[in-house]
Scaffold this active site. Sequence first.
Site, mmCIF file in Angstrom:
data_model
loop_
_atom_site.group_PDB
_atom_site.id
_atom_site.type_symbol
_atom_site.label_atom_id
_atom_site.label_comp_id
_atom_site.label_asym_id
_atom_site.label_seq_id
_atom_site.Cartn_x
_atom_site.Cartn_y
_atom_site.Cartn_z
ATOM 1 N N HIS A 122 41.513 21.281 -31.137
ATOM 2 C CA HIS A 122 42.707 22.063 -31.177
ATOM 3 C C HIS A 122 42.522 23.404 -32.068
ATOM 4 C CE1 HIS A 122 47.245 23.017 -30.665
ATOM 5 N NE2 HIS A 122 47.050 23.365 -32.089
ATOM 6 N N GLU A 123 42.457 23.098 -33.293
ATOM 7 C CA GLU A 123 42.120 24.152 -34.350
ATOM 8 C C GLU A 123 41.028 25.169 -34.213
ATOM 9 O OE1 GLU A 123 44.691 24.084 -36.226
ATOM 10 O OE2 GLU A 123 45.260 21.866 -35.704
ATOM 11 N N GLU B 48 50.629 27.763 -29.544
ATOM 12 C CA GLU B 48 50.692 26.410 -29.501
ATOM 13 C C GLU B 48 50.609 25.680 -28.298
ATOM 14 O OE1 GLU B 48 49.846 24.903 -31.968
ATOM 15 O OE2 GLU B 48 50.554 26.368 -33.757
ATOM 16 N N GLU C 120 51.143 28.945 -43.020
ATOM 17 C CA GLU C 120 51.935 28.909 -41.684
ATOM 18 C C GLU C 120 53.015 27.941 -42.090
ATOM 19 O OE1 GLU C 120 50.353 27.570 -37.872
ATOM 20 O OE2 GLU C 120 52.029 28.353 -36.921
ATOM 21 N N GLY D 278 48.975 17.938 -38.992
ATOM 22 C CA GLY D 278 47.850 17.628 -38.472
ATOM 23 C C GLY D 278 46.668 18.492 -39.197
ATOM 24 N N ALA D 279 46.937 19.720 -39.063
ATOM 25 C CA ALA D 279 45.771 20.666 -39.434
ATOM 26 C C ALA D 279 46.082 21.886 -39.347
ATOM 27 C CB ALA D 279 44.344 20.258 -38.580
ATOM 28 N N MET D 280 45.289 22.758 -39.716
ATOM 29 C CA MET D 280 45.781 24.276 -39.794
ATOM 30 C C MET D 280 44.500 25.124 -39.425
ATOM 31 S SD MET D 280 48.083 26.407 -39.898
ATOM 32 C CE MET D 280 47.665 28.333 -39.726
ATOM 33 N N GLU D 281 44.569 26.067 -38.617
ATOM 34 C CA GLU D 281 43.444 26.818 -37.959
ATOM 35 C C GLU D 281 43.456 28.153 -38.775
ATOM 36 O OE1 GLU D 281 46.744 26.510 -36.576
ATOM 37 O OE2 GLU D 281 47.549 28.505 -35.718
ATOM 38 N N ASN D 282 43.581 28.215 -40.084
ATOM 39 C CA ASN D 282 43.073 29.366 -40.946
ATOM 40 C C ASN D 282 41.810 29.911 -40.465
ATOM 41 O OD1 ASN D 282 45.362 28.532 -42.793
ATOM 42 N ND2 ASN D 282 43.894 26.876 -43.230
HETATM 43 N N1 TRP Z 1 49.465 25.663 -36.778
HETATM 44 C C1 TRP Z 1 49.242 24.371 -36.919
HETATM 45 C C2 TRP Z 1 48.603 23.681 -35.642
HETATM 46 O O1 TRP Z 1 49.164 23.677 -34.659
HETATM 47 C C3 TRP Z 1 50.462 23.587 -37.481
HETATM 48 C C4 TRP Z 1 50.671 23.596 -38.803
HETATM 49 C C5 TRP Z 1 50.042 22.931 -39.758
HETATM 50 C C6 TRP Z 1 51.870 23.636 -39.510
HETATM 51 N N2 TRP Z 1 50.655 23.047 -40.976
HETATM 52 C C7 TRP Z 1 51.713 23.637 -40.777
HETATM 53 C C8 TRP Z 1 53.065 24.302 -39.080
HETATM 54 C C9 TRP Z 1 52.723 23.735 -41.706
HETATM 55 C C10 TRP Z 1 54.085 24.500 -39.974
HETATM 56 C C11 TRP Z 1 53.783 24.101 -41.162
HETATM 57 O O2 TRP Z 1 47.406 23.212 -35.571
HETATM 58 ZN ZN ZN Z 2 48.238 24.565 -33.131
#
Ligand code: TRP
Ligand code: ZN
Length: 880
Positions: free
Chosen positions: A301-302, A324, A125, A265-269
């Site tokens: 959140h994730e 978001e 993302e 912070g983190a990513m919801e893959n």
């Molecule tokens: N979707 C992620 C969240 O809100 C945000 C995020 C994580 C993101 N890594 C990123 C957005 C890198 C842009 C680029 O939890």
């Molecule tokens: Zn998010």
Amino acid sequence: MRTDTSQTIYRNDYTPPSYLVETVELGFDLDPARTIVANRMTMRRNPGSKRAGIELHGENIELVALRMNGKLLGKRDYRIDGRLLRIPNTPDDVTLEIETLTAPEKNTTLSGLYVSNGNFFTQCEAEGFRSITFFPDRPDVMAKFTVMLRADKEKYPVLLSNGNLVEEGELGDGRHFALWEDPFKKPSYLFALVAARLVCQEERFRLKDGRDALLQVWVEEGNLDKTDYAMQSLKNSIRWDEERFGLELDLDRFMIVAVGDFNMGAMENKGLNIFNTKFVLANPRVATDVDYAGIEAVVGHEYFHNWTGNRVTCRDWFQLSLKEGLTVFRDQEFSADMIGTDSGRAVTRIDQVRTLRQAQFPEDAGPMAHPVRPDSFVEINNFYTVTVYEKGAEVVRMIQTLVGREGFRKGMDLYFERHDGQAVTCDDFRAAMADANGRDLNQFERWYSQAGTPVVGAVGRYDAEAKTFDLTLSQSCPPTPGQTDKLPFHIPVAVGLLGADGNDMQLGQGGLKGATAVLELTEQSQTFSFTGVLEAPTPSMLRDFSAPVVLEYAYTDDELLHLFSHDSDPVNRWEAGQRLAMARLSRLAGALANGGKLDLDDTFIDAMRKILVDATLDPAFREQALLLPSETMIAEKMGVVNPQAIHAARQFVRACIGACLRAELTSQYHANLTPGQYSPDALSAGRRGLKNLALSYLAAAPDADGVNLAQAQFDGADNMTDRVAALVALIQARADAAPAALHDFYQDFKNEALVIDKWFSMQAAAPDTDVKAVRALMQHSAFNLKNPNRARSLVFSFCGGNPAQFHAIDGSGYAFWAEQVIALDAINPQVASRLARSMDRWRRYAPALQLNMKKALQQVASLKKLSNDVREVVSKALAN
Ligand code: TRP
Ligand code: ZN
């Protein structure tokens, strides 16, 4: 680095994709220097598109071979212009086979496929997938993914991707493989892989429908003693979403992986959340109460994204707040429900209000102001903002306030009934809420389309004879870039009326129920009449912060003191105290800027004393009520910002509180000790919070007692919350003992990266840390500009968290800022661009500072080689 392609993208230019992707099979031969990516995808002409041909995005990858329906394509069969690969003449059904090369170890952007501490991770993302393979890298293209990973078994024993593990085995030559299949269609931004030497804490968890899911938290060896809280938070999140929204985990396996190099912070893959270590790793020795709360919120959140984001995703990136804003709202509600008490809930709400005022209101008033659903952008990464996230969450919350909690649930149910598996818009969400509740939310749309923070003015008029109270509310919204005139918003204003006894009046008349009425302000100005009001009331407006607006009402000190003592709405009770404090802080800052003399009235001190010793109030609430508005918040209230005067004014008030309330602070300090085993629960954290705030006031007082207390706490602390609080108190008080304490702290924690981040950031924010001192800290062997957490801990903490020094009159802070933005931009544009934002409000400073700020901005803007990310931020800052 792109220099010639900076281009504005408009929301209204959206067109559907020419082709849809049904299936994607990816094969990775992982090698840090040379990774081969094989991509076979089946595509079908989109009946909803008028455009011909296939368009694929691709960046920073080398094309090795391209086959269409089995036939190798030559240079004349396709065109690569800039970052788009076009195949003009294509049949309805197409299988593309694409082989590309990438060098993950050279990728310092932390977007796409990269190496961190010897391990492979991805971050896709928003548009990172296009630097992994050629693909229609847009969220409205949803496909089923199968992923084959091949890598050296010794170096990368763990091979993970989205969904379910189908098969794994040996390949000979020391390599092994793993085959993963994601049963759900997803957009490319949710793709992830991890190939690493990691270990996990795992457990089976019974879902509501009786299935058992495998939950895993993956970390580097040596960190397994820090995964409990993340695991517990994950289980709580799963339970909560089942109960509050009827939403279940749809996979048999759910993984969280921690990585030390991460932009956000983190990513919801899907099924494979990747986290900044900061939001996973915790034990009492290394993590503070705030860290624990952050982990709970981000894990929630994730996880919640699995439905709000993944099952239903965004049609295009302008709709980012669809996922978001809604998911922040959900994680806020989760955190509040985890505390469970009304007063705990209010404390989380107060924190949210603070974030809005501290970060979102300034954004809304600055050069980067944009609507919750932006109309245009140059670089989408610049729009992962407090406006899209936190104001977006407020917009969702207002819908809940308007339709009620049950109505909101009905709206959510309808949203999923209509849109599961689709890529949709903010309008679709609003329509589901409106239709499920039979409510007209047309005017409400302006919260999505108009930027800027509305100002609500209130005037009350009591008629003693008629026993009526008329409340006239009016609204306006300042102009923002590209939007000069605003139309009225649909604003829920929750109002209560307090009698002289401090109790709420019953608002029975006029169709209003109970103690709080939600007035709906939809016109520029409206008068609401309360009848049967037996005495002149004190209005308590915008209860629970019912809308993200600035409320203007000519409160007298007496009215504020009355609310501060009695308001049944804890958020407004807190708010009354903030108003009392803000009035004094801005007056003092003004006096200091003009060489006036300083004084603080007893009324204010007495009000603070009363709250401090009120044992009927939760410690966490008392801490919030006694915490002064930040320097940034004070700055937002001043005509011309003088950072040194603001700092000195706030320090003066802190010292007064410490000296005048010395006895009460000391007794509260001792009354709120938390002996026994550390627990991060809200009650204990609240006690520590109040105790440590008391400590910081005592240490700010002129006598040595507070400093001695801080030293004793530092020496005896058995948890990081108390240790850091004591150290900060010593540093902020410029205590002689501070350097030695910092030295010991470093020695004790030099192997804990997240603690060393704290070590840097405490020093960056110290009152005596000037640019020279920051530069010296950058020379420390533990500093590394390439690691975002480390860069944030020092460079960002200084530029954003130490205003009095950053804004040094000689302009040295700005020159430093320019230098660091430029250095970071060559490494990691996303991180550089965040730093660039610290100059957003430059026009509000005194002319001499402004001149230097402008120079620094121009210096960055004048560079030919600059990322889109930074260029957009600095050029908007300089624009008129
Ligand atoms: N979707 C992620 C969240 O809100 C945000 C995020 C994580 C993101 N890594 C990123 C957005 C890198 C842009 C680029 O939890
Ligand atoms: Zn998010």
